[in-house]
Design an enzyme around this catalytic site. Structure first.
Site, mmCIF file in Angstrom:
data_model
loop_
_atom_site.group_PDB
_atom_site.id
_atom_site.type_symbol
_atom_site.label_atom_id
_atom_site.label_comp_id
_atom_site.label_asym_id
_atom_site.label_seq_id
_atom_site.Cartn_x
_atom_site.Cartn_y
_atom_site.Cartn_z
ATOM 1 N N HIS B 55 0.784 -1.040 0.112
ATOM 2 C CA HIS B 55 -0.084 0.037 0.009
ATOM 3 C C HIS B 55 0.988 1.153 -0.058
ATOM 4 O O HIS B 55 2.112 1.064 0.579
ATOM 5 C CB HIS B 55 -1.057 -0.049 1.262
ATOM 6 N N GLU B 57 0.916 3.805 1.942
ATOM 7 C CA GLU B 57 1.213 4.467 3.261
ATOM 8 C C GLU B 57 2.431 3.518 3.607
ATOM 9 O O GLU B 57 3.626 3.756 4.105
ATOM 10 C CB GLU B 57 0.158 3.929 4.235
ATOM 11 N N CYS B 85 -6.207 1.568 5.880
ATOM 12 C CA CYS B 85 -6.931 0.377 6.389
ATOM 13 C C CYS B 85 -6.162 -0.267 7.805
ATOM 14 O O CYS B 85 -5.290 0.499 8.132
ATOM 15 C CB CYS B 85 -6.492 -0.775 5.338
ATOM 16 N N CYS B 88 -2.311 -0.467 7.637
ATOM 17 C CA CYS B 88 -1.675 0.697 7.576
ATOM 18 C C CYS B 88 -1.857 1.461 8.815
ATOM 19 O O CYS B 88 -0.872 2.215 9.267
ATOM 20 C CB CYS B 88 -2.082 1.608 6.245
#
Lengths: 154, 154
Positions: B55, B57, B85, B88
């Site tokens: 992801h 992040e 999410c 993260c």
């Protein structure tokens, strides 16, 4: 399954011991397929890699996805010596891992109960004592090093 | 701070656009220091890297920790176009990031409210419309590709 939970957790403990030898918090993980094949093994390298992302579970998931050339780990089981933290629980859900088996609870950082419960199968307490002793010895030795003024990596 | 939230979120949006161009879910992230210096920028590469870990992040955190040679990102702010999410949010807490600013909410996978609220500063709604439109256009185009039988990466 050819091998039982104790077999895979023993492998995860061997990984945790490798972490301890490298002066890392001793946590190890193994991912096994539904057929009982070992897909990946990993241990915590937060200090070596200089990143809080490099937990044993994240590394095992990355390695398994690379090996299977598929980010979906449906049917796979993750064995880990310590209860997964929030980040790792999130990664477990994203990766579609079907089952998590962990050794000892983490009263401070563990989050499997609140995050995974009811979503995937969770088993805990497998090789609990060994998993716990490994961590306790590590932190006890760290405290003693502080007391006697030895160098600390953290 | 030399630059405001809109400046950094615009950079995060540019990262998200790079993801869209690469046929990845368009999410971008920027980490800025407390002094307003850009530490890292990243976009989602889950498809390219074949891993749900990648992801925006997580990639921004990994890059920031490498650049600063320090896994503690105290004082830093993370700008991300989509609400983080569970994974993260866990990584954000572990990294000691002080503030999260996100564009649009993620009603399906977002977890900042339940995980970060009360622990670190959260701001949302910065460049919300642009962040949201980028995602909606991406998924709309994916659905149209399905309808017309075009090749899908996922």
């Amino acid at each position: 399954m050819q091998y039982g939970d104790n077999y895979f957790m023993n492998l995860a403990l061997e990984e945790a011991e490798k972490a301890a030898e490298a002066d890392e918090v001793p946590v190890g993980a193994v991912i096994a397929s539904g057929e009982g094949e070992i897909i990946s093994t990993a241990f915590n390298t937060v200090e070596k890699d200089g990143s809080c992302i490099m937990h044993a579970e994240i590394k095992a998931i990355l390695a398994a996805q690379k090996k299977l050339e598929n980010w979906r780990l449906d049917g796979c089981a993750l064995y880990v010596t310590l209860e997964p933290c929030i980040m790792c629980c999130g990664a477990i859900l994203l990766s579609r891992i079907s089952k998590v088996i962990y050794g000892t609870i983490d009263p401070k950082g563990g989050s499997s109960g609140s995050i995974l419960e009811g979503k995937i199968e969770i088993v805990h307490g497998i090789m609990e004592e060994k998993s716990s002793i490994l961590l306790k010895s590590f932190f006890k030795s760290k405290r003693e090093n502080i007391r006697y003024g030895k160098n600390m990596t953290d």
